[in-house]
Write a protein that holds these residues in place. Sequence first.
Motif, short mmCIF file in Angstrom:
data_model
loop_
_atom_site.label_atom_id
_atom_site.label_comp_id
_atom_site.label_asym_id
_atom_site.label_seq_id
_atom_site.Cartn_x
_atom_site.Cartn_y
_atom_site.Cartn_z
N ALA A 236 29.49 38.41 9.44
CA ALA A 236 29.50 37.03 9.93
C ALA A 236 29.99 36.95 11.38
CB ALA A 236 30.37 36.16 9.03
N LEU A 237 30.79 37.91 11.79
CA LEU A 237 31.25 37.91 13.17
C LEU A 237 30.10 38.08 14.16
CD1 LEU A 237 34.55 39.98 12.88
CD2 LEU A 237 34.30 37.51 13.23
N ALA A 238 29.04 38.74 13.73
CA ALA A 238 27.87 38.89 14.60
C ALA A 238 27.28 37.52 14.94
CB ALA A 238 26.82 39.79 13.95
N ALA A 239 27.21 36.65 13.95
CA ALA A 239 26.70 35.29 14.18
C ALA A 239 27.65 34.51 15.08
CB ALA A 239 26.49 34.57 12.86
N ASP A 240 28.95 34.70 14.87
CA ASP A 240 29.94 34.03 15.72
C ASP A 240 29.83 34.49 17.16
OD1 ASP A 240 30.92 32.70 13.48
OD2 ASP A 240 32.59 34.10 13.20
N LEU A 241 29.63 35.79 17.35
CA LEU A 241 29.49 36.34 18.69
C LEU A 241 28.25 35.80 19.37
CD1 LEU A 241 30.43 38.18 20.95
CD2 LEU A 241 29.28 40.07 19.78
N GLU A 242 27.14 35.74 18.66
CA GLU A 242 25.89 35.21 19.23
C GLU A 242 26.07 33.74 19.63
OE1 GLU A 242 22.36 34.87 20.91
OE2 GLU A 242 23.20 36.77 20.24
N ALA A 243 26.75 32.97 18.79
CA ALA A 243 27.00 31.56 19.11
C ALA A 243 27.89 31.44 20.35
CB ALA A 243 27.64 30.85 17.92
N ALA A 244 28.89 32.32 20.47
CA ALA A 244 29.77 32.29 21.65
C ALA A 244 29.00 32.63 22.92
CB ALA A 244 30.94 33.26 21.45
N ILE A 245 28.10 33.60 22.83
CA ILE A 245 27.27 33.96 23.99
C ILE A 245 26.38 32.78 24.36
CG2 ILE A 245 25.42 35.46 24.84
CD1 ILE A 245 26.66 37.67 23.03
N ALA A 246 25.78 32.15 23.36
CA ALA A 246 24.91 31.00 23.63
C ALA A 246 25.70 29.88 24.31
CB ALA A 246 24.28 30.51 22.33
N ASP A 247 26.89 29.60 23.82
CA ASP A 247 27.73 28.57 24.44
C ASP A 247 28.08 28.94 25.87
OD1 ASP A 247 27.71 27.05 22.13
OD2 ASP A 247 29.68 27.74 21.45
N ALA A 248 28.39 30.22 26.09
CA ALA A 248 28.73 30.68 27.44
C ALA A 248 27.55 30.51 28.39
CB ALA A 248 29.18 32.14 27.40
N VAL A 249 26.36 30.85 27.92
CA VAL A 249 25.16 30.72 28.75
C VAL A 249 24.91 29.25 29.07
CG1 VAL A 249 22.64 31.01 28.81
CG2 VAL A 249 24.10 32.89 28.00
N VAL A 250 25.03 28.38 28.09
CA VAL A 250 24.84 26.95 28.33
C VAL A 250 25.84 26.46 29.38
CG1 VAL A 250 25.08 24.65 27.30
CG2 VAL A 250 23.80 26.43 26.11
N GLY A 251 27.08 26.89 29.25
CA GLY A 251 28.11 26.50 30.22
C GLY A 251 27.83 27.02 31.61
N LEU A 252 27.39 28.28 31.70
CA LEU A 252 27.07 28.85 33.01
C LEU A 252 25.88 28.14 33.65
CD1 LEU A 252 27.60 32.63 32.20
CD2 LEU A 252 29.00 31.20 33.73
N ARG A 253 24.88 27.81 32.83
CA ARG A 253 23.73 27.08 33.37
C ARG A 253 24.17 25.70 33.88
NH1 ARG A 253 19.67 28.15 35.41
NH2 ARG A 253 18.40 26.59 34.40
N ALA A 254 25.04 25.04 33.12
CA ALA A 254 25.54 23.72 33.54
C ALA A 254 26.36 23.82 34.82
CB ALA A 254 26.38 23.10 32.42
N ALA A 255 26.99 24.98 35.03
CA ALA A 255 27.79 25.20 36.24
C ALA A 255 26.94 25.63 37.42
CB ALA A 255 28.87 26.24 35.96
N GLY A 256 25.63 25.76 37.20
CA GLY A 256 24.74 26.06 38.31
C GLY A 256 24.28 27.50 38.43
N TYR A 257 24.64 28.35 37.48
CA TYR A 257 24.19 29.74 37.54
C TYR A 257 22.72 29.82 37.17
CZ TYR A 257 28.97 31.33 38.11
OH TYR A 257 30.23 31.55 38.59
N SER A 258 22.02 30.70 37.84
CA SER A 258 20.58 30.87 37.59
C SER A 258 20.37 31.80 36.39
CB SER A 258 19.89 31.46 38.81
OG SER A 258 20.25 32.83 38.97
N TRP A 259 19.16 31.73 35.85
CA TRP A 259 18.80 32.65 34.77
C TRP A 259 18.88 34.09 35.26
CZ3 TRP A 259 19.27 31.42 30.07
CH2 TRP A 259 19.00 30.13 29.63
N GLY A 260 18.53 34.32 36.51
CA GLY A 260 18.60 35.66 37.08
C GLY A 260 20.02 36.19 37.13
N GLU A 261 20.98 35.34 37.54
CA GLU A 261 22.38 35.75 37.60
C GLU A 261 22.93 36.07 36.20
OE1 GLU A 261 24.49 33.39 41.17
OE2 GLU A 261 23.42 32.11 39.73
#
Length: 88
Positions: A35-60
């Motif tokens: 189950a930790l694998a699913a938690d980790l994937e969700a944390a990565i997804a949240d981090a990516v959403v946050g980085l995109r909202a902060a202006g980071y590009s998909w390339g970065e």
Amino acid sequence: MMENDEFTAFSRRILRAAGRRITTGDVDALPHLAALAADLEAAIADAVVGLRAAGYSWGEIASRLGVTRQAAHQRWGSPAGALVREVA
């Protein structure tokens, strides 16, 4: 940054210890570890959403994850990626 590095290293040690404990016969803990694998994937997804909202590009973002820009966008930028975040 050092605090993040230390926290990540600590997290890795805990995960490895959990895996070692299961190898000694704690079979009931196996689903919890999985189950930790699913938690980790969700944390990565949240981090990516946050980085995109902060202006980071998909390339970065992709370069930090060792994937192509297209792969990062496919995995975390699609409605399927939003579903992963909602489920977790």
